[in-house]
Scaffold this active site. Sequence first.
Site, short mmCIF file in Angstrom:
data_model
loop_
_atom_site.label_atom_id
_atom_site.label_comp_id
_atom_site.label_asym_id
_atom_site.label_seq_id
_atom_site.Cartn_x
_atom_site.Cartn_y
_atom_site.Cartn_z
N CYS A 1 36.68 37.58 31.40
CA CYS A 1 37.95 38.23 31.08
C CYS A 1 38.48 37.68 29.76
O CYS A 1 38.66 36.48 29.61
CB CYS A 1 38.97 37.99 32.20
N GLU B 1 32.42 43.12 37.90
CA GLU B 1 33.27 42.25 38.72
C GLU B 1 34.10 41.35 37.82
O GLU B 1 33.63 40.92 36.76
CB GLU B 1 32.39 41.41 39.65
N ARG C 1 39.19 35.25 48.91
CA ARG C 1 38.75 35.38 47.52
C ARG C 1 38.93 36.83 47.09
O ARG C 1 38.15 37.70 47.47
CB ARG C 1 37.28 34.96 47.38
N ARG D 1 38.87 39.67 44.36
CA ARG D 1 38.26 39.98 43.07
C ARG D 1 38.32 41.49 42.82
O ARG D 1 38.35 42.29 43.76
CB ARG D 1 36.79 39.52 43.03
#
Length: 317
Positions: free
Chosen positions: A73, A112, A156, A158
């Site tokens: 990112c 992802e 988690r 995502r």
Amino acid sequence: MNKLKFIDLFAGIGGIRLGFQDKNTECVFSSEWDKFSQKTYEANFGEIPHGDITQIEAKDIPQHDILLAGFPCQPFSKIGKREGFKNATQGTLFFDVVRILDYHKPSAFLLENVTGILSDDGGKTIQVIMGALDELGYDASYEILNSAAFGLAQNRRRVIFVGFLKELNVDFQYPVGSEKKVPISDILEFGVEGYGISEHLQQAYLFKKDDGKPQVVDRNSTVQANTLVASYHKIQRITGTFVKDGSTGLRLLSKNECLKLQGFPLDFIIPVSRTQMYRQLGNSVSIPVVKAVADEMKKILREKMKECENQQLALQI
């Protein structure tokens, strides 16, 4: 029916590949610049990924049906200064995904990233990403999926991006997982040696405040672990999950526990140091999440391939 060919970009230790591949798929190219991750990748897949993707020409990458990438990112600060969303990705690693999609036009992709990408740069980053994918000719969408809904004892969240060429006319539906949660106690080992946290560190840092931090679990815990992060070895009191066990009464998660938290098989080879092990598994993906999405994607692509074959046979007749 021919095997679906895919490429594995920003591959890390191969988590997305592990969730995607089966007997009817073939990985024709992989890329990962980190030498330690390359070592783990080679130990498990028998190949050393190509290096820095920014130095690899799109024409040198084999033709493929699906592009897979867990891209880093980065803020797209130049938005508004260039014409077109594709151009706005220049200077970021997402640009390499864009240029490869643009050159090869695979039928589909799976990407992802962390959830922070949705709010990054005031929402401009996700605007650029979705705009670029649209300009490239893909029906693209994204969904936040939590590993805890897919059989793992870890919270988690995502972002998963899925896209198909617009000409395929696909309305992709993401798997929803299950409301039934696996407790952390189901995957814990006990009597594990070598992962202890010193009593001094516990008193001076971990439990210096009575604020319910850090998360401490034992054989009776019904919660899910906090997100396993790449810096887990630094023993952070706010984000870490630690086990009531061992000679000092508290320890780090073991290798097997980390593998289970991410859905990796226990025979997955980790030929690097413990620090690198935590970093690699913390940076990787939850295998069951990828597999659930991948299974839906592969089902659609095989149906489309079958339709094309039938049309070709009809034309021959």
